[in-house]
Design a protein around this motif. Structure first.
Motif, PDB file in Angstrom:
ATOM      1  N   ALA A 156     -76.288  89.436  73.795  1.00  0.00           N
ATOM      2  CA  ALA A 156     -75.694  88.123  73.525  1.00  0.00           C
ATOM      3  C   ALA A 156     -76.600  87.340  72.591  1.00  0.00           C
ATOM      4  O   ALA A 156     -77.800  87.621  72.475  1.00  0.00           O
ATOM      5  N   TRP A 157     -76.017  86.360  71.930  1.00  0.00           N
ATOM      6  CA  TRP A 157     -76.771  85.423  71.094  1.00  0.00           C
ATOM      7  C   TRP A 157     -77.214  84.265  71.962  1.00  0.00           C
ATOM      8  O   TRP A 157     -76.441  83.760  72.776  1.00  0.00           O
ATOM      9  N   ALA A 158     -78.448  83.852  71.799  1.00  0.00           N
ATOM     10  CA  ALA A 158     -78.907  82.669  72.522  1.00  0.00           C
ATOM     11  C   ALA A 158     -78.103  81.465  72.046  1.00  0.00           C
ATOM     12  O   ALA A 158     -77.764  81.363  70.862  1.00  0.00           O
ATOM     13  N   PRO A 159     -77.746  80.547  72.943  1.00  0.00           N
ATOM     14  CA  PRO A 159     -76.950  79.379  72.544  1.00  0.00           C
ATOM     15  C   PRO A 159     -77.649  78.552  71.478  1.00  0.00           C
ATOM     16  O   PRO A 159     -78.877  78.595  71.341  1.00  0.00           O
ATOM     17  N   SER A 160     -76.855  77.805  70.729  1.00  0.00           N
ATOM     18  CA  SER A 160     -77.411  77.000  69.638  1.00  0.00           C
ATOM     19  C   SER A 160     -78.437  75.999  70.140  1.00  0.00           C
ATOM     20  O   SER A 160     -79.384  75.657  69.428  1.00  0.00           O
ATOM     21  N   THR A 161     -78.270  75.528  71.367  1.00  0.00           N
ATOM     22  CA  THR A 161     -79.257  74.582  71.906  1.00  0.00           C
ATOM     23  C   THR A 161     -80.624  75.239  72.040  1.00  0.00           C
ATOM     24  O   THR A 161     -81.649  74.611  71.809  1.00  0.00           O
ATOM     25  N   ILE A 162     -80.627  76.509  72.407  1.00  0.00           N
ATOM     26  CA  ILE A 162     -81.890  77.233  72.504  1.00  0.00           C
ATOM     27  C   ILE A 162     -82.457  77.494  71.125  1.00  0.00           C
ATOM     28  O   ILE A 162     -83.652  77.357  70.876  1.00  0.00           O
TER      29      ILE A 162
END
Length: 394
Positions: A23-29
């Motif tokens: 998965a891609w880390a969320p944009s907040t991360i």
């Protein structure tokens, strides 16, 4: 002498453990990700302050996998890797690794709001939090096992499907025993609990508006659940030779959403399209001749992707259902998982052969009809030449 082996491309790396989730880390991360100290100092010198993020903030990817129980010597772990869009390259090694002991993290769902991620282990599900790692030399992102215990998911057996809805307010899990559970997040208040929803739950997906959940089992039809009434409202029948493998909703525009089901048939794999108002089948298109082992839909709804048991990746234009790109032998083993990035720019995939790959999506030309213009000009030129040589025109 034999031919020298071509070096692997920079967007393909092997990380030492069979990979089952990516998965891609969320944009907040991503946006809040700590920078290496030297990069941070450079940013501070340019901006004159320490609060301005570096334009080269890393893009993180998270993987789960391992060798399971036994004495294989292959660890079970959560891995973090970095991807650099500018150079189209994955980090040579994971930038962070968290050992899980004897339990294999077989399935994973990342919370879209950046709270953390949930992993399915053989007997229970565990919650992991993002964790900043700071030393004098290093300042990077990591993960740690949370103190939060998911009591409702303790001793429930292997869960084969985990997913959050778009805003992260609900979590759905489906078990090897056929039980389907939906909870409000993070309170874990029960929304739906259906024993024997299927013989075995294989895949789940929430509708973009969060009102419905579709579930697929190891056999039989798919089922549609209304999460307001907590009841099944539709059955999605399959053809005689079909086996439903994966389900994904997509928002085609502001008003319309569509459901895609990737299915395996005797003659190959196809994508079946369903109307989400009538729950009737509206189309079906064979995509590959091999069986599929992974499926994803881009956030903008424009692209679909399938991974095959032969290690191929196929990217499909959702509007025309035509194949847009094929990566042959993207992996040497079965493609176990794939997911588009939040901005639909790239696709991450992984395999049991321990390899991870990021495929950057080549944008279709805005003037996509230009190819047809070129073809038309060529045809006209050829016709004019033939007419002139035959004396039809002076």
């Amino acid at each position: 002498m034999g031919k020298a082996k071509n070096p692997d491309p920079p967007n393909y790396k092997k990380y030492g453990v069979p990979l089952y989730g990516a998965a891609w880390a969320p944009s907040t991360i991503i946006n809040d990700a700590p920078q290496p100290l030297d990069q941070k100092q450079e940013a501070d010198e340019v901006s004159g302050e320490g609060s301005t993020p570096s334009p080269a903030a890393p893009t993180y990817l998270v993987f789960c996998g391992g060798g399971g129980e036994g004495r294989s010597g292959i660890p079970n772990a959560l891995l973090l890797a970095e991807f650099d869009f500018a150079s189209n390259s994955l980090s040579d090694m994971p930038v962070f690794k968290l050992g899980i002991g004897a339990d294999l993290p077989y399935r994973m769902a990342v919370h879209p709001g950046g709270e953390g991620l949930i992993c399915s282990l053989p007997k229970s599900c565990k919650w992991f939090q993002w964790d900043e790692i700071k030393t004098e030399e290093v300042h990077k992102q990591g993960l740690k096992l949370s103190e939060k215990v998911l009591t409702h998911l303790e001793d429930v057996g292997q869960q084969l499907a985990l997913t959050f809805n778009n805003d992260g307010s609900m979590l759905a899990v489906g078990g090897e025993d056929g039980n389907l559970r939906v909870f409000k997040w993070p309170s874990m208040e029960n929304v739906l609990s259906e024993a024997q929803a299927h013989t075995t739950v294989k895949d789940l997906d929430f509708s973009p508006d969060g009102k419905f959940l579709v579930s697929l089992g190891s056999g039989g039809p798919g089922r549609v659940w209304d999460l307001t009434s907590s009841t099944a409202v539709a059955s999605l029948p399959k053809e005689n030779d079909e086996v439903f493998a994966f389900c994904r909703f997509s928002q085609t525009n502001v008003k319309n959403q569509v459901l895609y089901i990737a299915a395996v048939r005797d003659r190959g794999a196809c994508i079946v399209t369903w109307n989400t108002t009538t729950w009737k089948k509206v189309g079906s298109k064979q995509i590959v001749r091999d069986s599929i082992s992974a499926f994803s839909v881009s956030a903008d709804g424009k692209l679909l992707s399938v991974g095959t048991i032969q290690g191929d990746i196929v990217i499909v234009n959702s509007a025309s259902m035509q194949v847009q790109a094929v990566v042959r032998k993207a992996h040497l083993g079965i493609v176990t998982t794939m997911r588009f990035s939040q901005d639909s720019r790239a696709l991450v995939s992984a395999s049991m052969d321990s390899s991870a790959r990021v495929t950057v999506i080549k944008e279709m030309k805005k003037n996509g009809f230009s190819l047809w213009i070129i073809i038309f000009i060529i045809i006209v030129a050829i016709a004019a030449y033939l007419m002139k040589t035959k004396g039809i025109v002076p």
